[in-house]
Design a protein around this motif. Sequence first.
Motif, PDB file in Angstrom:
ATOM      1  N   GLU A  10     -44.617  92.237   9.583  1.00  0.00           N
ATOM      2  CA  GLU A  10     -43.169  92.398   9.680  1.00  0.00           C
ATOM      3  C   GLU A  10     -42.461  92.401   8.334  1.00  0.00           C
ATOM      4  OE1 GLU A  10     -41.141  90.198  12.665  1.00  0.00           O
ATOM      5  OE2 GLU A  10     -42.495  90.864  14.229  1.00  0.00           O
ATOM      6  N   ILE A  12     -41.133  94.465   6.020  1.00  0.00           N
ATOM      7  CA  ILE A  12     -40.805  95.884   6.082  1.00  0.00           C
ATOM      8  C   ILE A  12     -40.619  96.536   4.718  1.00  0.00           C
ATOM      9  CG2 ILE A  12     -39.125  97.553   6.999  1.00  0.00           C
ATOM     10  CD1 ILE A  12     -40.990  96.158   9.052  1.00  0.00           C
ATOM     11  N   ALA A  16     -42.049 100.126   3.786  1.00  0.00           N
ATOM     12  CA  ALA A  16     -41.129 101.247   3.557  1.00  0.00           C
ATOM     13  C   ALA A  16     -41.482 101.997   2.276  1.00  0.00           C
ATOM     14  CB  ALA A  16     -39.690 100.738   3.499  1.00  0.00           C
ATOM     15  N   VAL A  44     -40.018  95.026  15.626  1.00  0.00           N
ATOM     16  CA  VAL A  44     -39.622  95.569  14.325  1.00  0.00           C
ATOM     17  C   VAL A  44     -40.568  96.693  13.922  1.00  0.00           C
ATOM     18  CG1 VAL A  44     -39.391  95.033  11.866  1.00  0.00           C
ATOM     19  CG2 VAL A  44     -38.549  93.412  13.574  1.00  0.00           C
ATOM     20  N   LEU A  45     -41.876  96.462  14.023  1.00  0.00           N
ATOM     21  CA  LEU A  45     -42.841  97.510  13.662  1.00  0.00           C
ATOM     22  C   LEU A  45     -42.763  98.697  14.613  1.00  0.00           C
ATOM     23  CD1 LEU A  45     -46.001  95.449  12.629  1.00  0.00           C
ATOM     24  CD2 LEU A  45     -44.457  96.749  11.150  1.00  0.00           C
ATOM     25  N   VAL A  48     -39.837 100.716  13.427  1.00  0.00           N
ATOM     26  CA  VAL A  48     -40.178 101.424  12.185  1.00  0.00           C
ATOM     27  C   VAL A  48     -41.076 102.611  12.495  1.00  0.00           C
ATOM     28  CG1 VAL A  48     -41.472 101.259  10.017  1.00  0.00           C
ATOM     29  CG2 VAL A  48     -39.862  99.451  10.645  1.00  0.00           C
TER      30      VAL A  48
END
Length: 167
Positions: A10, A12, A16, A44-45, A48
């Motif tokens: 998580e 990010i 990114a 969250v993943l 994304v």
Amino acid sequence: MVSVIIHANEDIDPLADTLAMLVSGSVFGLVSEVILWSENHSNVLKTVADDTGCRYLSRSDLGTAITSAKSKWLLFLVPGARLLDQWREILSRYIENETRPAQFRLIGTKKVTKLRRFLGLNRQLEGGLLITKNQIASIYNNQTPLHKYLRKLNPVTLPIQILDSSQ
């Protein structure tokens, strides 16, 4: 073409950075897919992955990521890793003409991730790992630890720098 496999968590921001670097490889037809895998489920993943066009394998393991990959070549990267220089051109020429596993020249700092610990290859995976699906699938099973084979791979070091900015 190359399937990129990333063991994601998580955190990010490093992820990114890596995904942004891979966009140009996708645009030029080198990267066919990016697979994010995790042992747990993360909303969250998932978000994304949905937003970036990646496949997200939650509650998964490395074997599942390997077998689900579509390309002949697999590129293992860690979140935060960024290939520099003319990586697309060099990597494209390499996969057209070679079959040996390869890695990249590491620059910058790094931290040990779960994937590195899982594979038992802190040093080797710091520079990424490029290997054919057949090579890794033939050695990956539950009886023989993957790291015992990978230590003997003696991968070629390509003239591409990889920056690990995950710290």
